[in-house]
Scaffold this motif. Structure first.
Motif, PDB file in Angstrom:
ATOM      1  N   ASN A 165      44.711  29.453  38.946  1.00 40.22           N
ATOM      2  CA  ASN A 165      45.455  30.355  38.070  1.00 40.22           C
ATOM      3  C   ASN A 165      46.434  31.184  38.889  1.00 40.22           C
ATOM      4  OD1 ASN A 165      43.855  29.474  35.907  1.00 40.22           O
ATOM      5  ND2 ASN A 165      42.316  31.042  36.307  1.00 40.22           N
ATOM      6  N   ASN A 168      43.839  36.581  38.500  1.00 40.12           N
ATOM      7  CA  ASN A 168      42.663  36.881  37.687  1.00 40.12           C
ATOM      8  C   ASN A 168      42.238  38.322  37.910  1.00 40.12           C
ATOM      9  OD1 ASN A 168      40.774  37.071  39.881  1.00 40.12           O
ATOM     10  ND2 ASN A 168      40.556  34.851  39.886  1.00 40.12           N
ATOM     11  N   TYR A 171      36.864  42.330  35.564  1.00 45.06           N
ATOM     12  CA  TYR A 171      36.832  43.532  34.731  1.00 45.06           C
ATOM     13  C   TYR A 171      35.789  44.541  35.205  1.00 45.06           C
ATOM     14  CZ  TYR A 171      36.689  46.347  30.441  1.00 45.06           C
ATOM     15  OH  TYR A 171      36.733  47.381  29.542  1.00 45.06           O
ATOM     16  N   GLU A 197      47.460  41.008  34.524  1.00 43.12           N
ATOM     17  CA  GLU A 197      46.120  41.311  35.035  1.00 43.12           C
ATOM     18  C   GLU A 197      45.750  42.774  34.795  1.00 43.12           C
ATOM     19  OE1 GLU A 197      44.386  38.826  35.610  1.00 43.12           O
ATOM     20  OE2 GLU A 197      46.059  37.416  35.720  1.00 43.12           O
ATOM     21  N   HIS A 200      44.320  43.304  31.479  1.00 41.26           N
ATOM     22  CA  HIS A 200      42.914  42.900  31.361  1.00 41.26           C
ATOM     23  C   HIS A 200      41.968  44.051  31.680  1.00 41.26           C
ATOM     24  CE1 HIS A 200      43.195  38.813  30.164  1.00 41.26           C
ATOM     25  NE2 HIS A 200      43.840  38.392  31.253  1.00 41.26           N
ATOM     26  N   GLU A 203      41.990  45.156  27.936  1.00 37.82           N
ATOM     27  CA  GLU A 203      41.473  44.143  27.016  1.00 37.82           C
ATOM     28  C   GLU A 203      41.168  42.882  27.827  1.00 37.82           C
ATOM     29  OE1 GLU A 203      40.137  42.568  23.493  1.00 37.82           O
ATOM     30  OE2 GLU A 203      40.803  44.636  23.826  1.00 37.82           O
ATOM     31  N   PHE A 204      39.884  42.522  27.888  1.00 36.03           N
ATOM     32  CA  PHE A 204      39.465  41.455  28.805  1.00 36.03           C
ATOM     33  C   PHE A 204      39.913  40.066  28.362  1.00 36.03           C
ATOM     34  CE2 PHE A 204      36.264  38.511  30.643  1.00 36.03           C
ATOM     35  CZ  PHE A 204      36.606  38.703  31.966  1.00 36.03           C
ATOM     36  N   ASN A 205      39.872  39.761  27.066  1.00 40.93           N
ATOM     37  CA  ASN A 205      40.218  38.403  26.624  1.00 40.93           C
ATOM     38  C   ASN A 205      41.711  38.274  26.313  1.00 40.93           C
ATOM     39  OD1 ASN A 205      40.683  39.337  23.952  1.00 40.93           O
ATOM     40  ND2 ASN A 205      38.483  39.268  23.548  1.00 40.93           N
ATOM     41  N   HIS A 206      42.108  37.101  25.811  1.00 39.73           N
ATOM     42  CA  HIS A 206      43.517  36.838  25.525  1.00 39.73           C
ATOM     43  C   HIS A 206      43.807  36.833  24.020  1.00 39.73           C
ATOM     44  CE1 HIS A 206      43.337  35.141  29.679  1.00 39.73           C
ATOM     45  NE2 HIS A 206      44.552  35.642  29.745  1.00 39.73           N
ATOM     46  N   GLY A 207      43.091  37.634  23.283  1.00 40.04           N
ATOM     47  CA  GLY A 207      43.260  37.676  21.830  1.00 40.04           C
ATOM     48  C   GLY A 207      44.488  38.454  21.387  1.00 40.04           C
ATOM     49  N   PHE A 210      45.294  41.743  23.206  1.00 37.68           N
ATOM     50  CA  PHE A 210      45.875  41.535  24.531  1.00 37.68           C
ATOM     51  C   PHE A 210      47.366  41.189  24.414  1.00 37.68           C
ATOM     52  CE2 PHE A 210      47.158  38.809  28.054  1.00 37.68           C
ATOM     53  CZ  PHE A 210      46.779  39.569  29.146  1.00 37.68           C
ATOM     54  N   LYS A 211      47.703  40.317  23.482  1.00 36.43           N
ATOM     55  CA  LYS A 211      49.096  39.919  23.317  1.00 36.43           C
ATOM     56  C   LYS A 211      49.973  41.084  22.860  1.00 36.43           C
ATOM     57  CE  LYS A 211      48.033  35.051  22.523  1.00 36.43           C
ATOM     58  NZ  LYS A 211      47.927  33.955  21.559  1.00 36.43           N
TER      59      LYS A 211
END
Length: 230
Positions: A165, A168, A171, A197, A200, A203-207, A210-211
């Motif tokens: 990646n 990363n 968290y 990063e 994150h 907001e830890f996830n990419h939901g 996060f967007k």
């Protein structure tokens, strides 16, 4: 070793006859070059029949290489192209004991790589990777300062390493790791990954949440992401 080039079934083949027991074929990027290593005792007819039997496989492999823009493995040799912060440079090896560090000539778009007299690909790669590491170390502090002010979060540590990646974030301990190869990309890509990063840490996830954070802190992030992955 005997070497010849011939066309069989409209496919150009480079044949190398060697002191080996079995026949081998390789389809090489970036142009799908076909190379065959054949035992010295095999007749031309046997080699031709072997290639004809593999025609469909050869064409399929060549198509895959071309459609997916598969690049040839780097050899870290003279004339090879390498990127530094989004700009392409031509590699030039220098065997000079007085030169200890990689040198960049912006005017000529050259990278001068100091190497031992009997250097291996792995050794040359290691020297260039260390140059990229130092470039990242210099670039990160101002980018981190800028991005933490934008996002409002600060990591406990920023590390550099080669990874699959681009970055990363752990968290639980707020540690961010960035890909060494970001030093090859446009500097805006480093900012994008840093903001990504740092988000994150909120907001830890990419939901969706996060967007929304990315839209807020880096409005053109989708465009930069596309450029990063090209």
């Amino acid at each position: 070793m005997k070497k010849e080039t011939k066309t069989i079934e409209n496919i150009t083949i480079t044949i190398e006859r060697k002191n080996i027991k079995n026949m081998y074929m390789r389809i090489l990027p970036p142009n799908g070059e076909v190379k065959v290593s054949a035992p010295l005792f095999l007749s031309d007819n046997e080699i031709n029949n072997f290639i004809k039997s593999k025609k469909d496989w050869i064409l399929k492999k060549q198509k895959y290489i071309q459609e997916n823009n598969i690049k040839a493995p780097l050899k870290y040799d003279n004339g090879e192209k390498h990127n530094v912060w989004g700009k392409e440079y031509e590699l030039c090896l220098i065997k000079n004991d007085s030169v200890k560090h990689v040198l960049i000539d912006e005017e000529k778009s050259m990278i001068y790589l100091p190497v031992p007299k009997r250097s291996t690909i792995e050794k040359r790669k290691k020297i260039l990777d260390e140059f990229y590491r130092q470039e990242m170390k210099k670039a990160i502090p101002p980018v981190l300062d800028k991005c933490t002010k934008i996002v409002g979060r600060t990591p406990s540590e920023v590390k550099i390493r080669k990874m699959k990646n681009w970055g990363n974030c752990r968290y639980h301990d707020k540690r961010i790791t960035l890909n060494l190869n970001l030093a090859k990309k446009d500097p805006i890509c480093l900012e994008y990954v840093m903001i990504h990063e740092l988000c994150h840490l909120i907001e830890f996830n990419h939901g969706k949440k996060f967007k929304k954070l990315m839209d807020k802190f880096c409005p053109n992030w989708k465009e930069i992401k596309k450029r990063l992955n090209e």
